[in-house]
Scaffold this active site. Structure first.
Site, PDB file in Angstrom:
ATOM      1  N   PHE A 131      55.050 -30.389 -13.683  1.00 63.69           N
ATOM      2  CA  PHE A 131      55.878 -31.395 -14.358  1.00 63.69           C
ATOM      3  C   PHE A 131      55.398 -32.797 -13.949  1.00 63.69           C
ATOM      4  O   PHE A 131      55.141 -33.040 -12.770  1.00 63.69           O
ATOM      5  CB  PHE A 131      57.338 -31.186 -13.950  1.00 63.69           C
ATOM      6  CG  PHE A 131      58.313 -31.971 -14.769  1.00 63.69           C
ATOM      7  CD1 PHE A 131      58.749 -31.504 -15.992  1.00 63.69           C
ATOM      8  CD2 PHE A 131      58.808 -33.180 -14.314  1.00 63.69           C
ATOM      9  CE1 PHE A 131      59.654 -32.227 -16.750  1.00 63.69           C
ATOM     10  CE2 PHE A 131      59.713 -33.911 -15.062  1.00 63.69           C
ATOM     11  CZ  PHE A 131      60.144 -33.427 -16.289  1.00 63.69           C
ATOM     12  N   ASP A 201      59.582 -26.282  -6.531  1.00 62.21           N
ATOM     13  CA  ASP A 201      60.509 -26.991  -7.409  1.00 62.21           C
ATOM     14  C   ASP A 201      61.188 -25.938  -8.300  1.00 62.21           C
ATOM     15  O   ASP A 201      60.520 -25.247  -9.073  1.00 62.21           O
ATOM     16  CB  ASP A 201      59.745 -28.017  -8.248  1.00 62.21           C
ATOM     17  CG  ASP A 201      60.670 -28.904  -9.076  1.00 62.21           C
ATOM     18  OD1 ASP A 201      61.779 -28.433  -9.438  1.00 62.21           O
ATOM     19  OD2 ASP A 201      60.288 -30.049  -9.368  1.00 62.21           O
ATOM     20  N   TYR A 226      71.158 -31.090 -13.410  1.00 62.87           N
ATOM     21  CA  TYR A 226      71.692 -31.338 -14.763  1.00 62.87           C
ATOM     22  C   TYR A 226      71.161 -30.377 -15.816  1.00 62.87           C
ATOM     23  O   TYR A 226      71.515 -30.473 -16.972  1.00 62.87           O
ATOM     24  CB  TYR A 226      71.437 -32.791 -15.198  1.00 62.87           C
ATOM     25  CG  TYR A 226      70.018 -33.288 -15.068  1.00 62.87           C
ATOM     26  CD1 TYR A 226      69.052 -32.952 -16.000  1.00 62.87           C
ATOM     27  CD2 TYR A 226      69.647 -34.119 -14.019  1.00 62.87           C
ATOM     28  CE1 TYR A 226      67.757 -33.407 -15.885  1.00 62.87           C
ATOM     29  CE2 TYR A 226      68.348 -34.584 -13.881  1.00 62.87           C
ATOM     30  CZ  TYR A 226      67.408 -34.221 -14.820  1.00 62.87           C
ATOM     31  OH  TYR A 226      66.121 -34.676 -14.691  1.00 62.87           O
ATOM     32  N   LYS A 227      70.280 -29.454 -15.414  1.00 59.73           N
ATOM     33  CA  LYS A 227      69.740 -28.503 -16.396  1.00 59.73           C
ATOM     34  C   LYS A 227      70.652 -27.273 -16.417  1.00 59.73           C
ATOM     35  O   LYS A 227      71.759 -27.347 -16.917  1.00 59.73           O
ATOM     36  CB  LYS A 227      68.287 -28.188 -16.045  1.00 59.73           C
ATOM     37  CG  LYS A 227      67.397 -29.415 -16.259  1.00 59.73           C
ATOM     38  CD  LYS A 227      65.976 -29.230 -15.781  1.00 59.73           C
ATOM     39  CE  LYS A 227      65.170 -30.496 -16.082  1.00 59.73           C
ATOM     40  NZ  LYS A 227      63.997 -30.633 -15.218  1.00 59.73           N
ATOM     41  N   ARG A 375      60.503 -26.655 -27.832  1.00 59.24           N
ATOM     42  CA  ARG A 375      61.103 -25.862 -26.751  1.00 59.24           C
ATOM     43  C   ARG A 375      62.537 -25.498 -27.088  1.00 59.24           C
ATOM     44  O   ARG A 375      63.310 -26.337 -27.556  1.00 59.24           O
ATOM     45  CB  ARG A 375      61.125 -26.715 -25.477  1.00 59.24           C
ATOM     46  CG  ARG A 375      60.225 -26.229 -24.400  1.00 59.24           C
ATOM     47  CD  ARG A 375      60.337 -27.020 -23.122  1.00 59.24           C
ATOM     48  NE  ARG A 375      61.337 -28.074 -23.041  1.00 59.24           N
ATOM     49  CZ  ARG A 375      61.692 -28.666 -21.920  1.00 59.24           C
ATOM     50  NH1 ARG A 375      61.164 -28.285 -20.782  1.00 59.24           N
ATOM     51  NH2 ARG A 375      62.581 -29.632 -21.904  1.00 59.24           N
TER      52      ARG A 375
HETATM   53  C1  LIG Z   1      63.606 -31.824 -14.889  1.00 57.05           C
HETATM   54  C2  LIG Z   1      62.595 -31.799 -13.804  1.00 57.05           C
HETATM   55  C3  LIG Z   1      62.528 -32.823 -12.865  1.00 57.05           C
HETATM   56  C4  LIG Z   1      63.474 -33.983 -13.008  1.00 57.05           C
HETATM   57  O1  LIG Z   1      63.321 -34.919 -12.017  1.00 57.05           O
HETATM   58  P1  LIG Z   1      64.320 -36.150 -11.995  1.00 57.05           P
HETATM   59  O2  LIG Z   1      64.041 -36.790 -10.711  1.00 57.05           O
HETATM   60  O3  LIG Z   1      65.698 -35.626 -12.165  1.00 57.05           O
HETATM   61  O4  LIG Z   1      63.990 -37.023 -13.164  1.00 57.05           O
HETATM   62  C5  LIG Z   1      61.598 -32.726 -11.858  1.00 57.05           C
HETATM   63  N1  LIG Z   1      60.757 -31.670 -11.775  1.00 57.05           N
HETATM   64  C6  LIG Z   1      60.788 -30.670 -12.682  1.00 57.05           C
HETATM   65  C7  LIG Z   1      59.872 -29.517 -12.548  1.00 57.05           C
HETATM   66  C8  LIG Z   1      61.705 -30.711 -13.721  1.00 57.05           C
HETATM   67  O5  LIG Z   1      61.750 -29.734 -14.619  1.00 57.05           O
END
Ligand SMILES: *Cc1c(COP(=O)(O)O)cnc(C)c1O
Length: 416
Positions: A131, A201, A226-227, A375
């Site tokens: 990501f 992660d 938040y996911k 997606r």
């Molecule tokens: C959604 C997501 C993030 C989000 O990071 P934020 O700091 O909340 O913006 C980070 N890493 C991965 C792999 C994600 O899917």
């Protein structure tokens, strides 16, 4: 995409909904009428309990309790309480997880701390397709830390890339774009055999599928609130430090909430015992209260049941795209085998952006990831099999009628 063996009918779908052991969970969420929400992998739906909980925190705890609520409403321990609710979802002990900051910030903290625990080793290994924020944070660390190089390799080359000069292996367990799942246990074992530490992660894992950090021997982890955890936009994230590392880790963001006695107001930093030292500043109470309400939707749910339904929803989605949209040049951008993909279905289409905008205009909400990936997130707590049927039927109409060709659907918004 070619036709699958089963020809699905609405009767099959009704039967699957009738037999769904998670069917009653949908009532815990306020999903709007006539919205087919296939984007819980980006922003979980609103739990019905959240507005009341937030109102209570604002009006009673803040409005009336004022600063007394740090003690009387136990705000001060909210990061640990919420962390303890996340722990069973990810195979951790309650004292190994805390909710704080954002995923990006937590990744910085964990990777920096892990590098410091392996002095003299040069490499942070990650995956080219990780990501973007994970890559950016580690690029920042590379320029901050003397003698540390970020090494990016393809998903299939990670195992071989791990060597005795590796300080840290930092990977996202489930890939955000194509849903590929890494073998956490095998990669952790290999990294540790080389003397390296691992940072996982779990942004697309936590709340979406079972994972067992301690069984895999993971060292550190981070993840998103938040996911799939339904904590609301910009919810606090979480971090995990394995018990065996908790007294050794030296927090790079040594703020006062990680101090052994913050309210001594001592001039010298002294890390707290346990997971608390990984906190930095004052916790975001409103965000944590919403995340707590989001996590309550998992109470009494078996993560294996979530996984079983998630795989069935994904398989149904793919089968129906093959059945109803077979002539429209979609190709799979995720594994066909549900065991090999996370809780999402990704499709390639050259006109994916415009098609997704046309879908959203009809209430079929997924998202788009450049350059050409559409997606669709599968969230078993609030999706019905019927929603998948309706969503793909809508997609077929948009494709058959070329509705997406309206130029309005090609205008790019800031957030995709
Ligand atoms: C959604 C997501 C993030 C989000 O990071 P934020 O700091 O909340 O913006 C980070 N890493 C991965 C792999 C994600 O899917």
């Amino acid at each position: 995409m070619t036709n699958s063996a089963t020809h699905w009918t609405l009767d099959h779908i009704r039967e699957m909904d009738a037999r769904d052991p998670l069917a009653d969970r949908r009532d815990l969420f306020a999903v709007p009428e006539n919205i087919f929400y296939l984007d819980g992998n980006s922003l979980g739906a609103l739990p019905r309990a959240t507005p009341g909980r937030i109102a209570e925190v604002i009006e009673k705890e803040w409005g009336e309790g004022l600063i007394r609520s740090w003690n009387q409403a136990d705000w001060i321990n909210l990061p640990a309480r919420v962390g303890a609710m996340i722990a069973p979802l990810i195979g951790a002990e309650t004292w190994e997880v805390v909710a704080a900051d954002s995923t990006s910030v937590n990744l910085f903290k964990m990777v920096a701390a892990a590098c410091a625990m392996r002095p003299g080793r040069r490499k942070i290994i990650t995956e080219t397709g990780n990501f973007p924020t994970d890559l950016y944070v580690m690029q920042g660390l590379e320029s901050l830390l003397d003698g540390v190089d970020l090494v990016r390799v393809g998903a299939d080359d990670i195992f071989e890339a791990l060597d005795e000069d590796t300080a840290v292996l930092s990977l996202t367990h489930v890939n955000y774009r194509d849903g590929t799942i890494h073998d956490m246990a095998a990669l952790t074992k290999r990294a540790q055999a080389m003397g390296a530490l691992t940072v996982w992660d779990l942004s697309h894992t936590a709340g979406a599928m079972p994972v067992d950090l301690n069984d895999a021997g993971a060292d550190f982890a981070v993840g998103c609130g938040y996911k799939y955890l339904n904590g609301g936009p910009g919810a606090p994230a979480f971090l995990f430090v394995a018990d065996r590392h908790q007294e050794e880790i030296d927090p790079p963001l040594s703020g006062w909430m990680g101090h052994a006695r913050p309210f001594d107001f001592a001039a010298e930093y002294e890390p707290a015992e346990g997971i608390a030292r990984n906190l930095c500043g004052t916790p975001a109470i409103l965000g944590l209260a919403a995340l707590e309400a989001g996590l309550e939707t998992f109470s009494g749910v078996d993560m294996d049941a979530i996984r079983v339904k998630s795989m069935a929803l994904g398989d149904l989605f793919i089968d129906l795209v093959e059945q109803m949209c077979g002539d429209h040049n979609f190709t799979l951008a995720c594994g066909r085998d549900c065991e090999k993909r996370g809780s999402q279905v990704s499709l390639h289409h050259a006109d994916g952006y415009a098609i997704m905008q046309a879908l959203i205009a009809r209430g079929i909400i997924g998202d788009f990831r450049a350059p050409d990936v559409m997606r669709f997130g599968m969230t078993p707590l609030y999706l019905r099999y019927r929603d998948i049927w309706d969503a793909v039927s809508g997609m077929a109409e948009i494709m058959d009628g070329a509705v997406w060709r309206d130029p309005a659907f090609s205008e790019r918004a800031a957030v995709t």
